[in-house]
Structures are given as structure tokens and as C-alpha cells.
Design a protein around this motif. Sequence first.
Motif, short mmCIF file in Angstrom:
data_model
loop_
_atom_site.label_atom_id
_atom_site.label_comp_id
_atom_site.label_asym_id
_atom_site.label_seq_id
_atom_site.Cartn_x
_atom_site.Cartn_y
_atom_site.Cartn_z
N SER A 9 -31.80 -54.73 2.54
CA SER A 9 -31.02 -53.59 3.07
C SER A 9 -30.47 -53.93 4.46
O SER A 9 -31.22 -54.23 5.38
CB SER A 9 -31.94 -52.36 3.16
N SER A 10 -29.15 -53.86 4.60
CA SER A 10 -28.56 -54.24 5.88
C SER A 10 -28.82 -53.16 6.93
O SER A 10 -28.95 -53.46 8.12
CB SER A 10 -27.06 -54.53 5.74
N ARG A 14 -30.68 -53.97 10.53
CA ARG A 14 -30.24 -53.58 11.89
C ARG A 14 -31.44 -53.15 12.72
O ARG A 14 -31.59 -53.57 13.87
CB ARG A 14 -29.31 -52.36 11.83
N LEU A 33 -35.35 -50.90 -3.57
CA LEU A 33 -34.15 -50.13 -3.98
C LEU A 33 -33.77 -50.38 -5.44
O LEU A 33 -33.53 -49.42 -6.18
CB LEU A 33 -32.97 -50.43 -3.06
N HIS A 38 -36.72 -45.58 -3.63
CA HIS A 38 -36.22 -44.67 -2.58
C HIS A 38 -35.92 -43.28 -3.13
O HIS A 38 -35.75 -42.34 -2.37
CB HIS A 38 -34.97 -45.27 -1.93
N LEU A 51 -33.01 -42.66 1.61
CA LEU A 51 -32.36 -43.91 2.02
C LEU A 51 -33.31 -44.69 2.91
O LEU A 51 -34.19 -44.10 3.55
CB LEU A 51 -31.09 -43.60 2.84
N VAL A 52 -33.13 -46.01 2.95
CA VAL A 52 -33.85 -46.80 3.96
C VAL A 52 -32.82 -47.27 4.99
O VAL A 52 -31.65 -47.46 4.63
CB VAL A 52 -34.57 -48.03 3.35
N PRO A 53 -33.23 -47.42 6.23
CA PRO A 53 -34.58 -47.37 6.75
C PRO A 53 -35.00 -45.95 7.14
O PRO A 53 -34.18 -45.06 7.25
CB PRO A 53 -34.48 -48.22 8.02
N GLN A 64 -31.58 -42.71 9.68
CA GLN A 64 -30.26 -43.20 10.11
C GLN A 64 -30.42 -44.32 11.15
O GLN A 64 -30.82 -44.10 12.30
CB GLN A 64 -29.36 -42.08 10.64
N SER A 65 -30.06 -45.52 10.73
CA SER A 65 -30.35 -46.71 11.53
C SER A 65 -29.81 -46.64 12.96
O SER A 65 -30.51 -47.02 13.91
CB SER A 65 -29.79 -47.95 10.83
N HIS A 104 -20.03 -49.91 5.31
CA HIS A 104 -21.30 -49.81 4.59
C HIS A 104 -21.34 -48.73 3.51
O HIS A 104 -21.73 -49.02 2.36
CB HIS A 104 -22.44 -49.65 5.61
N ASN A 108 -22.37 -49.35 -0.54
CA ASN A 108 -23.77 -49.05 -0.73
C ASN A 108 -24.15 -49.05 -2.22
O ASN A 108 -23.28 -48.92 -3.09
CB ASN A 108 -24.06 -47.67 -0.12
N LEU A 109 -25.45 -49.21 -2.48
CA LEU A 109 -25.93 -49.29 -3.86
C LEU A 109 -25.45 -48.11 -4.71
O LEU A 109 -24.94 -48.28 -5.82
CB LEU A 109 -27.47 -49.35 -3.85
N ARG A 110 -25.60 -46.89 -4.16
CA ARG A 110 -25.24 -45.73 -5.00
C ARG A 110 -23.74 -45.64 -5.23
O ARG A 110 -23.30 -45.16 -6.27
CB ARG A 110 -25.81 -44.43 -4.43
N1 GSH Z 1 -26.13 -44.51 7.28
C1 GSH Z 1 -27.45 -44.88 6.85
C2 GSH Z 1 -27.34 -45.68 5.59
C3 GSH Z 1 -28.68 -45.90 4.93
C4 GSH Z 1 -28.48 -46.51 3.56
O1 GSH Z 1 -27.57 -46.10 2.82
N2 GSH Z 1 -29.33 -47.48 3.22
C5 GSH Z 1 -29.16 -48.14 1.95
C6 GSH Z 1 -29.73 -49.54 2.00
S1 GSH Z 1 -28.82 -50.56 3.11
C7 GSH Z 1 -29.86 -47.34 0.88
O2 GSH Z 1 -30.93 -46.80 1.09
N3 GSH Z 1 -29.20 -47.25 -0.28
C8 GSH Z 1 -29.74 -46.57 -1.42
C9 GSH Z 1 -28.67 -46.15 -2.38
O3 GSH Z 1 -27.49 -46.33 -2.10
O4 GSH Z 1 -29.05 -45.59 -3.42
C10 GSH Z 1 -28.16 -45.70 7.94
O5 GSH Z 1 -27.46 -46.30 8.76
O6 GSH Z 1 -29.41 -45.70 7.99
#
Ligand code: GSH
Length: 197
Positions: A9-10, A14, A33, A38, A51-53, A64-65, A104, A108-110
Motif C-alpha cells: 500500500s503506497s 508514506r 488488501l 480491510h 482503508l489502510v493505513p 488518512q495518511s 492515487h 486505488n484497488l476499489r
Molecule cells: N486517502 C487515503 C487513501 C487510503 C487508501 O485508499 N489506501 C488503500 C491502499 S494504498 C486502500 O486501503 N485501498 C483499499 C481499497 O481500495 O479497497 C490515505 O491517504 O490514507
Amino acid sequence: MKLYTFFRSSASFRVRIALNYKGLKYEPAGVNLPKGEHLDSDYKSINVQGLVPALEDGGRVLSQSLAIMEYLDEIHPGPKLLPADPLDRAYVRALSQIIACEIHPLNNLRTRKYISKTYKLDEEGVNNWYRHWIAEGFQMMESFLARERKCLVPQVFNAIAYKCDLKPYPTVTRIHETCMKLEAFIQAQPSKQPDAV
Ligand SMILES: N[C@@H](CCC(=O)N[C@@H](CS)C(=O)NCC(=O)O)C(=O)O
């Protein structure tokens, strides 16, 4: 502190960089993931966004990173993530948001799952979508970057994984290579994470 993270997870990457850069110890908790962990109610009871992180600190959970990174910067001494000058801070935030808001979410995955299912795209179709938004976002950044910062490296890792052509972005590449000589970045990269498979 406990960091809910996934090695690839990018957004987690971060925060791992920020923690390492500031010399902060944390316990990583892997959330897989691709296995959909998640979205499990157990994890959603920790981070309602699924969502992670997410960072647990002092009994509270932060999400929210970028918000997490600013929180770490505000409460912990050590090298600063944001510069002191308000104009410089706005510059760094703008740069971070090119990645976190303009690239991003589109990749994203979803999002990838949704376009693949709804528009019946095969893997190559989804990868082309991915590369398109990387190219557009990196172009924005390349012009914006007479200067530099830190959200960049995880996004470049993703671009490399998706075989994006990075030749048109020499400034992005130079900053990435410079950052990857630093221990905080080396230790935060996906292959060094305990949940890496
Ligand atoms: N804006 C959020 C984005 C978090 C996010 O979308 N993380 C991704 C992994 S990089 C995730 O959990 N994706 C799960 C999905 O898309 O189902 C942040 O900066 O923390």
C-alpha cells in the motif's frame, strides 16, 4: 504506536517513511488488501473507512495518511516533514495532494475493481487506465517540481510495478533515486515489511 499497514500500500508506505524519518518505533499490523481484510468488520471497527493505513496512538485511531503524517510532525520532535515557512508548507501540501488526490484515488484497488467489473476491462485494460493517470499526474508534478518532497516515492514504486515509462519525468526519477539512498525510505519499502509475501 500501532500501524495498520499493507506492505504494497503506497498510502501506508508514506506513513512508514514518516515514522522512520522521525525515528519513531511502531508495531506493524498487516491488513491484507487482496484478501479483503480491510473490509472485515474487525478492521472496520478500528478504521470505519476500511482503508489502510490507520495509526493507533494513545488509545485513538488516526486515519488518512497525510493527516497522520502532519499529526506525527506536530507532536514529535526530530526532523520536520513540513517546512516552517507557510508558503513552503503550502507548496509541499500541494505536491503531496497531486499524488494523494489527483493520482492515487483513480488507481486505488476499489477503483480498479469497479472499472474492471462495470466496464468489463481485462487486466491489460485496467493497467492502461493505471498508466494513463500515472502519466497525467507525473506530468503535472514534473512541471511543478523545481523543488521536491516525500509522498513521491511510494507513487513511483507503483508506477514501476505497473511498468510505466518514467523517462519523460527526469526530476521525479532523480528525487526518487536520491530518497531511496536514505535509511528511512529503504526500511519503509514494500519488500522490507513483515507482511510482505
Ligand atoms: N486517502 C487515503 C487513501 C487510503 C487508501 O485508499 N489506501 C488503500 C491502499 S494504498 C486502500 O486501503 N485501498 C483499499 C481499497 O481500495 O479497497 C490515505 O491517504 O490514507
